[in-house]
Design a protein around this motif. Structure first.
Motif, PDB file in Angstrom:
ATOM      1  N   ILE A  70      38.568  36.604  37.270  1.00 60.40           N
ATOM      2  CA  ILE A  70      39.956  36.322  36.904  1.00 60.40           C
ATOM      3  C   ILE A  70      40.647  37.596  36.419  1.00 60.40           C
ATOM      4  N   GLN A  71      39.886  38.408  35.693  1.00 61.22           N
ATOM      5  CA  GLN A  71      40.426  39.674  35.197  1.00 61.22           C
ATOM      6  C   GLN A  71      40.925  40.534  36.353  1.00 61.22           C
ATOM      7  N   VAL A  72      40.103  40.622  37.401  1.00 64.23           N
ATOM      8  CA  VAL A  72      40.505  41.428  38.555  1.00 64.23           C
ATOM      9  C   VAL A  72      41.712  40.799  39.244  1.00 64.23           C
ATOM     10  N   LEU A  73      41.640  39.480  39.465  1.00 64.21           N
ATOM     11  CA  LEU A  73      42.715  38.807  40.204  1.00 64.21           C
ATOM     12  C   LEU A  73      44.032  38.890  39.451  1.00 64.21           C
ATOM     13  N   VAL A  74      44.006  38.489  38.168  1.00 63.87           N
ATOM     14  CA  VAL A  74      45.254  38.332  37.436  1.00 63.87           C
ATOM     15  C   VAL A  74      45.774  39.663  36.918  1.00 63.87           C
ATOM     16  N   TYR A  75      44.913  40.379  36.157  1.00 62.37           N
ATOM     17  CA  TYR A  75      45.426  41.605  35.538  1.00 62.37           C
ATOM     18  C   TYR A  75      45.546  42.734  36.538  1.00 62.37           C
TER      19      TYR A  75
END
Lengths: 181, 521
Positions: A63-68
């Protein structure tokens, strides 16, 4: 990845990604060009994602990679480039001695806080309540299961309310951003 | 019945008024966007919003009448919640009524203003209900984000834009404190639900935990920002001054009431055992708010800034009630919030009528001789100011609010006698600026070049008449309001730490081994 079985492997990668993250963060705040700074921030996000994966939180890492790193920073770069703010000469982040000292003081305060908190001990009863070990293996939902459990059961109200918050923010942004009547 | 909040249908039933308001607000949002902006459309959306708020008020009263309860969970189902909801909804009704006519006078045609007021109200109702730090945080944010925009709603006013941006930046800063505090509290206890946190503190004897105390400190700072209590009040005068006056009324009444409701609930339900730590902090917060607010209000020429400092003083009074930490304190809190909301609301309604241009500040001197030009407005304004002062009979319900405040401070387990004395002394000082306005209105001649006061529209008239009537009526017969606020008091209970000595009623927190801090006083 389990630090009990591969201590050297774990600490090697921990320090590797930690140092890259620190160096990128330092470059992020010292670059004069906003575009370069934003790209260094993307690098920080990637390193943090790697650290999450090492902590058995693969889902949060993804999620960190996708969102941020993906969504937010791309939008950020779009804004910077569309508004043509990417020229370094008229942009300077820190002016004068006092802001530097203030920033240093805040940094030291945060460091001291981390030191204090790192010494704090969880009471044994609470420590046993914190889920530990390999969530990725042997659980029916995999590693997303526990997240879904929390999100859609214990915190379902908070989950729904955050959509209300986003709706409010969107309406507000449209109202403020519209041409003056 | 007793709701089991882990069952989705029962959670929804317990959230009935909130759901009515949120769904209605979303429908009205679509309706507002359906037609092009016009003053007429703005008016019809506003009237529909009033209808929706009345329906929500009905749902709240229905839930209160059913008298349901709930086991510990993410939200509370108790009298305190319904009472705070009623106060919030009254304030929201007044805001929209004032805003419809204010928009017509100022030529603001965007109907979204009313929708944002509804969203903010929904956030406040969540705050009144929240019993989980996550839910409380989201409630604060829904409320704040809507109010940031509302403060800058008048796009033609530079002051409004400045107010909005200032509020946004400082609000975001305060949010940071709040969230960091919540994170540390979670780190120390492993829970976000208030009751769960409280029982873990008691069970594991966590009152010496540095992480918990740091988290509590950050939470206090964040909430003190939101309720504008000194020394975290700097934003309030500028924002109150720059925002459209109906919105200022909304911020001074409903926003403050909702933030204080959650403040009181968190402290009362969760951190009883840590009162040795927060007692002195809140004590100073109360004293600073009362003293700084009063001293600065005395020198204000601009009436909105004067009322802003007065609202800082009142947040000091409300901190006294949080500090009292007793059932009587929460009952007096509900009473005080109702009285304060009605009085503040009326005062800002009169000010909104005096406002001519967008950026032109309303000075106290503009009220000179108002009695000769508009006797009704002058009498109404006097009632509101006397109610804020806590004057007997003519101040109506305001007197009893102050009375119960002082009684709650004197009967508290914590020794608050000195604080009660400061409350009384600062109330006397506040007469200096409240009575000044009344003196100017009645005893000075109306200048020839004085501003013409626009004709009071029917909605504003209704707001003024109702608030004056309620303030005066319950000032003579306060019994129903007293009974109502006593019904809505949070129940008193003590938690005994495992293996520790039982806490006898009448004493404060258990004597913590590590840090024997003195009691507040």
């Amino acid at each position: 990845m389990n630090n009990e079985f591969y201590p050297l492997f774990f600490s090697f990668h921990f320090y590797l990604f930690g140092l890259i993250a620190l160096a990128s963060a330092l470059l992020f705040v010292t670059r004069k060009s906003p575009v370069a700074a934003a790209l260094w921030l993307v690098n920080v996000m990637f390193c943090l994602a790697a650290l999450y994966v090492m902590l058995d939180a693969q889902f949060i890492g993804a999620i960190q990679v996708l969102v941020y790193a993906g969504a937010i920073m791309v939008v950020f770069l779009f804004v910077v480039m569309l508004l043509n703010l990417g020229r370094p000469e008229d942009v300077s982040d820190i002016r004068g001695q006092f802001p530097r000292l203030a920033a240093g003081a805040v940094g030291l305060a945060l460091l001291a806080e981390v030191m204090v908190l790192a010494r704090a001990k969880f009471p044994a009863q609470i420590e046993s309540a914190i889920p530990s070990g390999d969530l990725s293996r042997g659980e029916p939902g995999g590693i997303i299961g526990p997240v879904a459990e929390l999100l859609l059961k214990d915190y379902v109200l908070a989950f729904e309310l955050s959509s209300m918050l986003l709706l409010t923010a969107i309406v507000g942004a449209v109202v403020i951003g519209r041409k003056r009547s | 019945m007793s709701f089991d909040l882990l069952i989705p249908t029962q959670l929804m039933a317990a959230l009935l008024p909130d759901i009515v308001l949120m769904v209605g607000a979303m429908v009205l949002m679509l309706y507002a966007a359906w037609r092009p902006d016009s003053v007429q459309h703005q008016r019809s959306v506003g009237m529909a919003s009033i209808g929706l708020l009345v329906a929500t008020l009905g749902a709240v009263i229905y839930m209160a009448w059913r008298g349901d309860t709930a086991a510990q969970g993410v939200i509370a189902v108790d009298g305190f919640r319904w009472s705070v909801d009623v106060v919030i909804l009254i304030a929201a009704l007044g805001t929209i009524a004032l805003a419809i006519e204010y928009n017509i006078r100022q030529g603001i045609a965007q109907a979204e203003m009313h929708v944002l007021v509804l969203f903010a109200t929904a956030g406040m109702m969540v705050l009144a209900a929240g019993r989980d730090l996550m839910v409380i945080f989201l409630g604060i944010e829904i409320m704040s984000v809507a109010v940031y925009v509302l403060a800058g709603f008048n796009r033609r006013s530079g002051a409004a834009a400045e107010a909005s941006l200032k509020y946004f930046l400082l609000g975001a800063f305060a949010t940071g404190f709040l969230l960091y505090g919540i994170a540390l509290i979670y780190g120390a206890t492993g829970a976000t639900q208030l009751a769960e946190i409280a029982s873990r503190i008691a069970e594991h004897r966590l009152w010496g935990s540095t992480m918990l105390l740091v988290g509590l400190g950050l939470l206090t700072i964040g909430l003190a920002f939101k309720v504008a209590s000194a020394p975290f009040h700097m934003w309030a005068p500028d924002v109150y001054d720059g925002a459209p006056t109906p919105i200022t009324a909304f911020m001074a009444s409903a926003v403050k009431a909702a933030a204080f409701a959650t403040f009181a609930r968190i402290w009362y339900e969760t951190f009883q055992l840590l009162s040795f730590a927060w007692g002195p902090v809140l004590w100073w917060l109360a004293v600073l708010s009362m003293v700084i607010g009063n001293v600065v209000a005395l020198s204000q020429q601009n009436i909105k800034r004067m009322l802003a400092y007065s609202s800082i003083v009142h947040s000091g009074y409300l901190v006294v009630l949080v500090l009292a930490n007793s059932a009587a304190g929460t009952a007096a809190f509900v009473f005080y919030v109702l009285a304060y909301t009605l009085a503040t609301f009326g005062a800002f309604a009169v000010v909104s009528l005096m406002q001519e241009g967008n950026d032109e500040p309303v000075r106290i001197a503009d009220f000179a001789g108002l009695w000769h030009a508009r006797p009704g407005l002058a009498v109404g304004m006097s009632v509101y100011l006397l109610a804020l002062l806590g004057f007997p009979v003519f101040g109506g319900i305001g007197f009893f609010a102050k009375w119960y405040l002082v009684v709650a401070a004197l009967t508290s387990d914590i020794n608050l006698v000195l604080l009660a004395v400061i409350v009384v002394v600062t109330s006397v000082i506040s007469a200096g600026y409240y009575l000044q306005v009344i003196r100017v209105m009645f005893m000075q001649p109306r200048a020839d070049d004085a501003r013409s006061v626009p004709i009071t529209g029917p909605l504003t008239k209704a707001v003024l008449a109702t608030t004056v009537a309620v303030i005066l009526f319950f000032g003579v017969f306060p019994t129903p309001v007293t009974a109502w606020s006593e019904w809505s008091a949070l129940p008193r209970y003590y938690r005994t730490p495992v293996g520790g000595p039982p806490i006898a009623p009448g004493t404060l927190a258990p004597p913590p081994a590590a840090s024997p801090a003195p009691e507040a006083n």
